[in-house]
Scaffold this motif. Structure first.
Motif, short mmCIF file in Angstrom:
data_model
loop_
_atom_site.label_atom_id
_atom_site.label_comp_id
_atom_site.label_asym_id
_atom_site.label_seq_id
_atom_site.Cartn_x
_atom_site.Cartn_y
_atom_site.Cartn_z
N GLY A 1 0.09 1.68 2.05
CA GLY A 1 -1.12 0.89 1.88
C GLY A 1 -2.15 1.61 1.03
O GLY A 1 -1.95 2.74 0.59
N LYS B 1 -0.52 -7.50 -2.13
CA LYS B 1 0.71 -8.28 -1.95
C LYS B 1 1.63 -8.10 -3.16
O LYS B 1 2.83 -7.83 -3.00
CB LYS B 1 0.31 -9.75 -1.77
CG LYS B 1 1.44 -10.73 -1.57
CD LYS B 1 0.79 -12.09 -1.36
CE LYS B 1 1.81 -13.21 -1.41
NZ LYS B 1 1.16 -14.54 -1.28
N GLU C 1 1.71 -3.07 2.62
CA GLU C 1 1.65 -3.70 3.94
C GLU C 1 0.30 -3.49 4.61
O GLU C 1 -0.05 -4.20 5.54
CB GLU C 1 2.76 -3.15 4.83
CG GLU C 1 2.95 -3.91 6.13
CD GLU C 1 4.25 -3.58 6.85
OE1 GLU C 1 4.34 -3.87 8.04
OE2 GLU C 1 5.15 -3.01 6.19
N TRP D 1 -4.03 -2.55 4.29
CA TRP D 1 -5.32 -2.36 3.63
C TRP D 1 -6.19 -1.58 4.61
O TRP D 1 -6.55 -2.09 5.67
CB TRP D 1 -5.96 -3.69 3.28
CG TRP D 1 -7.33 -3.59 2.63
CD1 TRP D 1 -7.99 -2.46 2.26
CD2 TRP D 1 -8.18 -4.69 2.28
NE1 TRP D 1 -9.21 -2.76 1.70
CE2 TRP D 1 -9.36 -4.12 1.70
CE3 TRP D 1 -8.08 -6.08 2.38
CZ2 TRP D 1 -10.41 -4.92 1.24
CZ3 TRP D 1 -9.13 -6.86 1.93
CH2 TRP D 1 -10.28 -6.29 1.36
N ILE E 1 -0.38 -8.71 5.01
CA ILE E 1 -1.19 -7.50 4.89
C ILE E 1 -1.91 -7.25 6.21
O ILE E 1 -2.65 -8.11 6.70
CB ILE E 1 -2.22 -7.62 3.75
CG1 ILE E 1 -1.52 -7.98 2.42
CG2 ILE E 1 -3.02 -6.34 3.63
CD1 ILE E 1 -0.56 -6.93 1.93
N ASN F 1 6.89 -3.88 1.53
CA ASN F 1 6.46 -4.78 2.59
C ASN F 1 7.60 -5.72 2.98
O ASN F 1 8.00 -6.57 2.21
CB ASN F 1 5.24 -5.58 2.11
CG ASN F 1 4.61 -6.41 3.20
OD1 ASN F 1 5.27 -6.93 4.09
ND2 ASN F 1 3.30 -6.56 3.11
#
Length: 518
Positions: free
Chosen positions: A6, A35, A40, A42, A207, A492
């Motif tokens: 991330g 994305k 995956e 933030w 996310i 992700n």
């Protein structure tokens, strides 16, 4: 544990036309960027309302949100503002820096207009919000209203009757400041409404949000004023001791933070209810919570109130794992990252291992003498690997200022080249590590220098101001991030299974293969 990655990017650092990042269009576009980049997570800094010094780690409330993040364009769409109310005000001249002084004047001016315009709207949703959050919102809104009444001074300087929360004084100020109290409650309603909308969009797109909470609260806060028994205060509600860090190789005087110390005995007698409430509300905001200064739960350093430095102080025993057992009993299994940086005793390590929470590793710390635990080959799986945090230099700032010996070790260890990019090579180091989660700051992803540093600890002024440019957050960067994330098995899974991937391009691979075969 599934491998993932991330980006650390605070809300304030997002691009916007009105002086500071918000929960508006650019935040949604940043979710789209993550994305596209196969990410995956933030990660953001604390969302609390900032006070003097502008630090998100010194907030007026452990529960309230920062009104600066409320987006004006959304309010205009909802009929609470017209464009003329906000588009021509001065929020600062530099689009890459936050000017907090101008925000304080002009953003609150606009928010008051939104509040005035709301009085003709359907307020049932607002009433519901106030009822659901009554346990913290009433004290917070009263605190902010009284604070403004006394020209923004600390509650320690208020008249004694309200400072000491005499019943007659509380009733008096609730009556004469009724409108102002309603205003501060309304801002919190807007904050949570907009944040929940953004978080849902992020979650719907795979996310997850990593939030951040400081271990301590500010002395000048609704928390200390309304819950004095939970802090180490004297009979006049003045702190007996405050938090800090003793002198070390980096700071001759230590670090004097100034936050009131918890009264852990009283908190334990009440079943740690205040901390349970705090964590429950945090997990409404975030999917994962990083707790700053985690070692302070095992033992903490306290300094007598009024001392000018942290030289004179002592270590005291904290609640240790009892607190986290209570949180687990109340909330079930929770996802917490333990900020376990600094000097780690065996007792602190034992506490962290007992909780099962992952600790942190910082790549910038890895290249001194010896076989550092921050070198990627020493990472355990159950940890979160960072290039650096908000308190560190950017990678490029570090690389350009670190000693020659450390720089050479980093070059040799990671096979860094200017052709690839120094920051890119450092990112590769943690993305390829064993750590289940790798996080890079947005500044490091952009290979920015010392001008983009977020914070210099123990300094006041000039911190927390960095902002990204719109042109920097683009599809080309997302594709580059995607390629590295896919290469190291951190893609992700939500996106991959849903087949909403960036169109794969081979230029990145072909360019590097060509360079290697020259």
């Amino acid at each position: 544990m599934e491998r993932s990655s991330g980006i650390l990017m605070h809300i304030s650092s997002l691009p916007s036309k009105y002086g500071i990042g918000t929960f508006g269009k650019e935040a949604f576009e940043f979710v789209d960027f993550l994305k596209k980049g196969g990410q995956e997570y933030w990660q953001i800094l604390p969302l609390g309302q900032t006070s003097y010094g502008d630090s998100p780690y010194q907030s007026f409330s452990a529960f309230a949100g920062n009104p600066y993040f409320i987006d004006f364009d959304i309010l205009e769409e909802e009929g609470l503002l017209s464009k003329e109310d906000y588009v021509n005000l001065d929020y600062g001249l530099d689009e890459n820096k936050v000017d907090y002084a101008k925000l304080f004047i002009n953003r609150y001016k606009v928010l008051r207009k939104a509040f005035e315009n709301s009085k003709n709207e359907n307020i049932e949703e607002f009433k519901k919000f106030k009822l659901e959050n009554k346990f913290w919102l009433e004290d917070y809104s009263l605190y902010m209203a009284v604070k403004n009444h006394f020209k923004l001074v600390s509650w320690q300087e208020w008249d004694d009757d309200i400072r000491l929360r005499k019943k007659s004084a509380l009733e008096h100020y609730r009556t004469i400041l009724e409108e102002e109290i309603e205003y501060w409650s309304f801002l919190q309603y807007l904050f949570f409404k907009q944040w929940n909308r953004l978080k849902k969009y992020a979650n719907d797109n795979g996310i997850k949000i990593i939030g951040d909470i400081p271990i301590y609260v500010a002395e000048d806060s609704a928390d200390v004023w309304s819950n004095p028994k939970y802090f180490n205060l004297d009979e006049n509600l003045v702190p007996k001791t405050v938090a800090g860090v003793p002198p070390d190789a980096f700071t001759e005087d230590g670090q004097l933070w100034g936050n009131p110390i918890y009264n852990w005995d009283n908190l334990e007698k009440d079943g740690y209810s205040w901390w349970i409430d705090r964590m429950r509300e945090s997990f409404k905001l975030y999917d994962v919570v990083r707790i700053d200064h985690f070692r302070g739960f095992e033992s903490y350093y306290e300094v007598p109130y009024g001392n000018k430095t942290a030289k004179i102080g002592k270590w005291k025993k904290g609640p240790d794992v009892k607190l986290f057992n209570a949180i687990k009993d109340a909330l079930g299994e929770v996802k917490i990252i333990a900020e376990d940086l600094g000097y780690m005793t065996e007792a602190v390590i034992k506490m962290r291992e007992a909780t099962g929470f992952p600790g942190m590793r910082i790549l910038q710390f890895a290249f001194g003498d010896g076989d550092s635990q921050d070198l990627p080959h020493n990472y355990p799986e159950n940890c979160v690997a960072y290039t650096g945090t908000h308190d560190n230099e950017t990678i490029m700032g570090w690389y350009n200022s670190v000693g020659e010996k450390e720089r050479k070790k980093a070059i040799k260890y990671l096979n860094l080249t200017y052709d690839e990019g120094i920051a890119q090579g450092m990112l590769r180091g943690i993305w390829g590590s064993k750590a289940y989660l790798a996080i890079a700051t947005m500044q490091d992803l952009l290979s920015l220098g010392k001008e983009a540093r977020m914070n210099i600890p123990s300094t006041l002024g000039g911190n927390w101001t960095w902002r990204a440019s719109r042109k920097d957050i683009n599809d080309k960067l997302a594709e580059k991030l995607f390629e590295m994330t896919k290469l190291y098995g951190r893609l992700n899974k939500f996106k991959f299974e849903k087949e909403i991937l960036v169109e794969e391009k081979d230029e990145f691979k072909e360019d590097n293969i060509a360079k290697l075969t020259k």
